[in-house]
Design a protein around this motif. Sequence first.
Motif, short mmCIF file in Angstrom:
data_model
loop_
_atom_site.label_atom_id
_atom_site.label_comp_id
_atom_site.label_asym_id
_atom_site.label_seq_id
_atom_site.Cartn_x
_atom_site.Cartn_y
_atom_site.Cartn_z
N GLY A 94 31.84 39.32 38.71
CA GLY A 94 32.22 40.28 39.73
C GLY A 94 33.69 40.67 39.66
O GLY A 94 34.44 40.19 38.80
N PRO A 95 34.12 41.53 40.56
CA PRO A 95 35.51 41.98 40.57
C PRO A 95 36.47 40.85 40.92
O PRO A 95 36.06 39.78 41.38
N VAL A 96 37.75 41.10 40.68
CA VAL A 96 38.79 40.11 40.93
C VAL A 96 39.97 40.76 41.64
O VAL A 96 40.10 41.98 41.66
N ARG A 153 37.02 44.32 36.95
CA ARG A 153 37.47 45.32 37.91
C ARG A 153 38.42 44.66 38.90
O ARG A 153 38.16 43.56 39.38
N CYS A 154 39.51 45.35 39.24
CA CYS A 154 40.51 44.81 40.16
C CYS A 154 40.39 45.50 41.52
O CYS A 154 40.40 46.73 41.60
N GLU A 396 43.78 36.36 48.55
CA GLU A 396 43.08 36.58 49.82
C GLU A 396 43.58 37.84 50.50
O GLU A 396 42.80 38.57 51.14
N LEU A 397 44.88 38.12 50.41
CA LEU A 397 45.41 39.36 50.99
C LEU A 397 44.73 40.57 50.37
O LEU A 397 44.37 41.53 51.07
N ALA A 398 44.57 40.53 49.05
CA ALA A 398 43.96 41.67 48.36
C ALA A 398 42.46 41.76 48.61
O ALA A 398 41.89 42.85 48.60
N TRP A 399 41.82 40.63 48.83
CA TRP A 399 40.38 40.63 49.10
C TRP A 399 40.05 41.05 50.53
O TRP A 399 38.93 41.47 50.82
N GLN A 400 41.03 40.96 51.44
CA GLN A 400 40.72 41.18 52.85
C GLN A 400 40.10 42.56 53.14
O GLN A 400 39.15 42.66 53.91
N PRO A 401 40.62 43.66 52.55
CA PRO A 401 39.96 44.95 52.81
C PRO A 401 38.49 44.97 52.38
O PRO A 401 37.67 45.63 53.01
N VAL A 402 38.17 44.24 51.31
CA VAL A 402 36.77 44.17 50.87
C VAL A 402 35.95 43.37 51.87
O VAL A 402 34.81 43.73 52.19
N LEU A 403 36.52 42.28 52.39
CA LEU A 403 35.82 41.49 53.39
C LEU A 403 35.64 42.28 54.68
O LEU A 403 34.64 42.10 55.39
#
Length: 413
Positions: A94-96, A153-154, A396-403
């Motif tokens: 999956g993306p990173v 994918r980033c 985690e900061l970058a993942w937060q919008p996805v969450l």
Amino acid sequence: MNGNEAHPVAGETSTRNRLERGRGALGPALELVHTGRAPTRAVLTAELGVTRATAGAVAAELEALGLIRVDVRPTAATGSQGRPSHRLEIAEQGPVALAAQVHADGFRAALVGLGGRIVATAPGCEIIDPDPAKVLGSVVEAGARLLRETGRRCVGSGLAVPSAVAEPDGTALNPLHLAWPPGSPVREIFAAKIREAGIPGPVFAGNDVNLAALAEHRHGAGRGARDLLCVATGHRGVGGALVLDGRLHTGSSGLALEVGHLTVNPEGRPCHCGSRGCLDVEADPLAFLNAAGRTPGPEVSLLQQALDLIRTQYADPTVRMATEALIDRLGLGLAGLVNILNPDRIILGGLHRALLDADPERLRAVVADRSLWGRSGGVPILACTLDHNSLVGAAELAWQPVLDDPLAALGHG
């Protein structure tokens, strides 16, 4: 509708309706899988409070987005009865998020997937230039190389720095141990380098200990705590962070919990803040090496030298006395924080983790003896468990919008 148009069959309509009802649950569902709280579809159903069919539709949508994998034929546990629930796992390919950390002895870039799993990492052990643009340029180059090599994918990028980071502008107010100018616009510089490299997604920056606490709360020693206090020392200085009611507390402008400037020895060393005897200069690796009578060498980081000394020479009376002295200073600082914050758990990182491991009873006794709440039953004090937790926290900061909204963040909204 003309006669040539197809009418949806009942099953298709039912599935579409379940998915529409469940789309608002996509983010909460992904967060449950991301933090390990929903390993199966049955648990996901219960946690979301939806029907099994809706939970199934939500899981299928997250799988279609390439975020999770649904194992529809899991192996039943020995002795269990009935059909096992579908297992929910992070998609392996999956993306990173691109995560970066800068500290006094170098930098590290990494790709971090959902679940806090580090997919690839690239250390950069070099002297940190006083120009943040040069350093962050090197960090981003390393990250871009990892993205090319892995083909992932980033979703976004996050940066951890050893400084208070003011919000909303993302400036590093006091990057003293990096010799960067006070007020360096680190997020703006980092974002510019990210754009130059053609890396997609939003860009974030934060204090390294804040991000370590965020990572540990979601994936490590702080999981399950409601009010979590994290205190850590890395290569230089002491930092603290607080998770309140499950969310990272950064204060009105990102500057909460500068615990390094708690006075624990009024007659102690001068601190760069203008005071004396602060945790920052009384309980960090340099203070430990000085207390043990060791002259720091240039070969490896101060943190590594301190850790090696505790691990290999703890039987030396001088090293043991230095360890006890730092435990007492740290315990005094923690007791004051416990009196003010009343956390339900404390986690320690860096050198402080090694101090806890060396003599856990001494540290816990100091905190209990000096704190009102400690005397009423004690506060659990645990070691951080994640490798590179600041990097994971930056991701985690970058993942937060996805969450928050998987469809919108991944361009499917």
